[in-house]
Design a protein around this motif. Structure first.
Motif, PDB file in Angstrom:
ATOM      1  N   GLU A  81      25.777  49.564  39.408  1.00 50.72           N
ATOM      2  CA  GLU A  81      25.163  48.474  38.643  1.00 50.72           C
ATOM      3  C   GLU A  81      26.006  48.103  37.427  1.00 50.72           C
ATOM      4  O   GLU A  81      26.025  46.946  37.007  1.00 50.72           O
ATOM      5  CB  GLU A  81      23.752  48.862  38.193  1.00 50.72           C
ATOM      6  CG  GLU A  81      23.048  47.777  37.393  1.00 50.72           C
ATOM      7  CD  GLU A  81      21.666  48.177  36.922  1.00 50.72           C
ATOM      8  OE1 GLU A  81      21.168  47.536  35.979  1.00 50.72           O
ATOM      9  OE2 GLU A  81      21.079  49.139  37.479  1.00 50.72           O
ATOM     10  N   ILE A  82      26.724  49.086  36.869  1.00 46.07           N
ATOM     11  CA  ILE A  82      27.439  48.824  35.619  1.00 46.07           C
ATOM     12  C   ILE A  82      28.938  49.126  35.682  1.00 46.07           C
ATOM     13  O   ILE A  82      29.672  48.740  34.775  1.00 46.07           O
ATOM     14  CB  ILE A  82      26.803  49.604  34.437  1.00 46.07           C
ATOM     15  CG1 ILE A  82      26.732  51.101  34.740  1.00 46.07           C
ATOM     16  CG2 ILE A  82      25.440  49.045  34.102  1.00 46.07           C
ATOM     17  CD1 ILE A  82      26.218  51.930  33.567  1.00 46.07           C
ATOM     18  N   ILE A  83      29.407  49.812  36.720  1.00 42.78           N
ATOM     19  CA  ILE A  83      30.854  49.991  36.911  1.00 42.78           C
ATOM     20  C   ILE A  83      31.327  48.947  37.912  1.00 42.78           C
ATOM     21  O   ILE A  83      30.884  48.953  39.067  1.00 42.78           O
ATOM     22  CB  ILE A  83      31.203  51.396  37.425  1.00 42.78           C
ATOM     23  CG1 ILE A  83      30.772  52.474  36.432  1.00 42.78           C
ATOM     24  CG2 ILE A  83      32.711  51.516  37.682  1.00 42.78           C
ATOM     25  CD1 ILE A  83      31.006  53.900  36.917  1.00 42.78           C
ATOM     26  N   PRO A  84      32.227  48.041  37.527  1.00 44.33           N
ATOM     27  CA  PRO A  84      32.646  46.950  38.422  1.00 44.33           C
ATOM     28  C   PRO A  84      33.711  47.413  39.415  1.00 44.33           C
ATOM     29  O   PRO A  84      34.876  47.000  39.366  1.00 44.33           O
ATOM     30  CB  PRO A  84      33.191  45.908  37.440  1.00 44.33           C
ATOM     31  CG  PRO A  84      33.758  46.725  36.314  1.00 44.33           C
ATOM     32  CD  PRO A  84      32.830  47.921  36.176  1.00 44.33           C
ATOM     33  N   PHE A  85      33.321  48.273  40.353  1.00 46.21           N
ATOM     34  CA  PHE A  85      34.289  48.886  41.267  1.00 46.21           C
ATOM     35  C   PHE A  85      35.180  47.858  41.958  1.00 46.21           C
ATOM     36  O   PHE A  85      36.400  48.053  42.072  1.00 46.21           O
ATOM     37  CB  PHE A  85      33.553  49.723  42.320  1.00 46.21           C
ATOM     38  CG  PHE A  85      32.922  50.976  41.785  1.00 46.21           C
ATOM     39  CD1 PHE A  85      33.692  52.088  41.483  1.00 46.21           C
ATOM     40  CD2 PHE A  85      31.552  51.039  41.568  1.00 46.21           C
ATOM     41  CE1 PHE A  85      33.109  53.249  40.988  1.00 46.21           C
ATOM     42  CE2 PHE A  85      30.961  52.199  41.075  1.00 46.21           C
ATOM     43  CZ  PHE A  85      31.737  53.297  40.784  1.00 46.21           C
ATOM     44  N   ALA A  86      34.585  46.770  42.420  1.00 47.56           N
ATOM     45  CA  ALA A  86      35.356  45.781  43.181  1.00 47.56           C
ATOM     46  C   ALA A  86      36.414  45.092  42.333  1.00 47.56           C
ATOM     47  O   ALA A  86      37.388  44.552  42.869  1.00 47.56           O
ATOM     48  CB  ALA A  86      34.411  44.740  43.776  1.00 47.56           C
ATOM     49  N   GLU A  87      36.244  45.102  41.015  1.00 48.11           N
ATOM     50  CA  GLU A  87      37.179  44.422  40.120  1.00 48.11           C
ATOM     51  C   GLU A  87      38.285  45.337  39.598  1.00 48.11           C
ATOM     52  O   GLU A  87      39.175  44.883  38.880  1.00 48.11           O
ATOM     53  CB  GLU A  87      36.412  43.826  38.935  1.00 48.11           C
ATOM     54  CG  GLU A  87      35.328  42.840  39.331  1.00 48.11           C
ATOM     55  CD  GLU A  87      34.479  42.416  38.148  1.00 48.11           C
ATOM     56  OE1 GLU A  87      34.888  42.698  36.998  1.00 48.11           O
ATOM     57  OE2 GLU A  87      33.409  41.835  38.368  1.00 48.11           O
ATOM     58  N   LEU A  88      38.227  46.626  39.936  1.00 48.60           N
ATOM     59  CA  LEU A  88      39.142  47.585  39.314  1.00 48.60           C
ATOM     60  C   LEU A  88      40.452  47.774  40.070  1.00 48.60           C
ATOM     61  O   LEU A  88      41.361  48.436  39.556  1.00 48.60           O
ATOM     62  CB  LEU A  88      38.453  48.952  39.183  1.00 48.60           C
ATOM     63  CG  LEU A  88      37.221  49.020  38.274  1.00 48.60           C
ATOM     64  CD1 LEU A  88      36.696  50.455  38.227  1.00 48.60           C
ATOM     65  CD2 LEU A  88      37.528  48.524  36.874  1.00 48.60           C
ATOM     66  N   ARG A  89      40.584  47.214  41.247  1.00 50.73           N
ATOM     67  CA  ARG A  89      41.715  47.535  42.116  1.00 50.73           C
ATOM     68  C   ARG A  89      43.066  47.314  41.435  1.00 50.73           C
ATOM     69  O   ARG A  89      43.986  48.107  41.594  1.00 50.73           O
ATOM     70  CB  ARG A  89      41.637  46.700  43.401  1.00 50.73           C
ATOM     71  CG  ARG A  89      42.741  46.974  44.410  1.00 50.73           C
ATOM     72  CD  ARG A  89      42.754  48.432  44.858  1.00 50.73           C
ATOM     73  NE  ARG A  89      41.486  48.849  45.436  1.00 50.73           N
ATOM     74  CZ  ARG A  89      41.207  50.119  45.709  1.00 50.73           C
ATOM     75  NH1 ARG A  89      42.075  51.069  45.418  1.00 50.73           N
ATOM     76  NH2 ARG A  89      40.045  50.452  46.233  1.00 50.73           N
ATOM     77  N   GLN A  90      43.191  46.271  40.627  1.00 51.26           N
ATOM     78  CA  GLN A  90      44.461  45.972  39.965  1.00 51.26           C
ATOM     79  C   GLN A  90      44.433  46.363  38.486  1.00 51.26           C
ATOM     80  O   GLN A  90      45.323  45.945  37.740  1.00 51.26           O
ATOM     81  CB  GLN A  90      44.769  44.476  40.097  1.00 51.26           C
ATOM     82  CG  GLN A  90      44.842  43.969  41.527  1.00 51.26           C
ATOM     83  CD  GLN A  90      45.898  44.682  42.348  1.00 51.26           C
ATOM     84  OE1 GLN A  90      47.001  44.967  41.846  1.00 51.26           O
ATOM     85  NE2 GLN A  90      45.582  44.998  43.600  1.00 51.26           N
ATOM     86  N   LYS A  91      43.451  47.161  38.091  1.00 47.99           N
ATOM     87  CA  LYS A  91      43.280  47.435  36.667  1.00 47.99           C
ATOM     88  C   LYS A  91      43.644  48.871  36.304  1.00 47.99           C
ATOM     89  O   LYS A  91      43.481  49.805  37.100  1.00 47.99           O
ATOM     90  CB  LYS A  91      41.840  47.146  36.243  1.00 47.99           C
ATOM     91  CG  LYS A  91      41.499  45.657  36.357  1.00 47.99           C
ATOM     92  CD  LYS A  91      40.133  45.333  35.802  1.00 47.99           C
ATOM     93  CE  LYS A  91      39.883  43.828  35.867  1.00 47.99           C
ATOM     94  NZ  LYS A  91      38.577  43.466  35.282  1.00 47.99           N
TER      95      LYS A  91
END
Length: 305
Positions: A81-91
């Protein structure tokens, strides 16, 4: 929890900061407490596995994530709900306060690079051994978050769960987080919330008056600290926290209040309390802690403009 803890001198209000002369002393109190009391979720029973084995970490995670699922049900994985897993790939991700590495193992496989830090040697050792045991990639370092040893603009996302309110100077950590984040980067942080139910009713009325806690401690602040983890534990109102993070240059994108299911029962730990918790629907406890904002977790997503 070490109920014999002594507060560092001068820590007399819920959000007190030390003067310059006492800051190092306060941080040493903090470090010593956590070296002696690492967060293993073993207050309800010892971990029945060899320390630093795969089974040791699996048992810690089972206890932690079972508890969190009652106030934050996962869609696919814990804390999604609060960790944006899908957005972390390039981070590039920094975690402040790794503990025994439960969140580290969640996050590390989903980001470009993972770096975790902790004030204590125990946490660094344990999380490093977890990474070895499960074949995870990342860097784990012992470091004081008030003095981050990273260049400016090193990270895209910072995660910290229940950590920075324990440090000697929480505001200084926020300033360091702002420095090492890249423009547009975000940080998701949980600190303790001074809710009416937990702070004033559970601690003040139940523990202080009905259980005689005020015979041991002179103030509500001291009594709260007696029942809270850490040598220092700050509790913020929403406005106090918003003012602090904005004073360090952050925009506040999201604010949530959540809390553990146990917080709604004004009872000491016991088998009877455990039975009541099993009989009470999680949706009802979430209504009290989350919807009515009576939980003790203040969760915010901050953005560096």
């Amino acid at each position: 929890m070490d109920t014999n803890q002594k507060l560092p001198p001068g820590f007399s209000t819920p959000t007190e900061l030390p003067d310059a002369q006492k800051q190092g002393e306060w941080q040493q109190h903090n470090r010593s407490w956590w070296e002696k009391n690492p967060m293993r979720y073993d207050w309800g029973g010892r971990i029945p596995a060899a320390e630093f084995s795969r089974e040791f970490y699996q048992e810690i995670d089972a206890r932690f994530f079972f508890d969190s699922s009652r106030y934050m049900p996962p869609q696919e994985r814990p804390f999604d709900e609060i960790i944006p897993f899908a957005e972390l790939r390039q981070k590039d991700v920094l975690e402040i306060g790794v503990g025994n590495g439960s969140h580290a193992q969640l996050i590390a496989p989903h980001c470009n690079s993972y770096t975790g830090i902790d004030l204590t040697g125990y946490a660094v050792q344990s999380t490093s051994k977890r990474f070895e045991a499960f074949g995870l990639n990342g860097t784990i370092r012992q470091m004081d978050a008030e003095k981050l040893d990273f260049p400016d603009a090193s990270f895209d996302f910072i995660w910290s769960w229940g950590v920075i309110h324990h440090s000697a100077n929480t505001g200084q950590i926020l300033a360091e987080m702002h420095r090492v984040l890249r423009p547009g980067g975000t940080a998701t942080i949980m600190v303790y919330y001074r809710s009416f139910l937990y702070y004033y009713i559970t601690t003040g009325l139940f523990r202080g008056i009905l259980q005689g806690g005020f015979l041991k401690k002179r103030s509500l602040h001291e009594l709260v600290q007696l029942y809270t983890d850490g040598a220092i534990a700050r509790f913020y109102t929403k406005q106090e926290w918003a003012d602090l993070v904005q004073s360090k240059g952050f925009a506040l994108d999201q604010l949530l209040i959540k809390g553990q299911k146990s917080e709604i029962f004004l009872l000491p730990a016991s088998k009877f309390k455990d039975a009541l918790m099993r009989l009470t629907p999680n949706a009802f406890s979430r209504f009290i802690t989350n919807t009515c904002q009576q939980g003790s977790f203040l969760i915010t997503t901050l953005r560096k403009p």
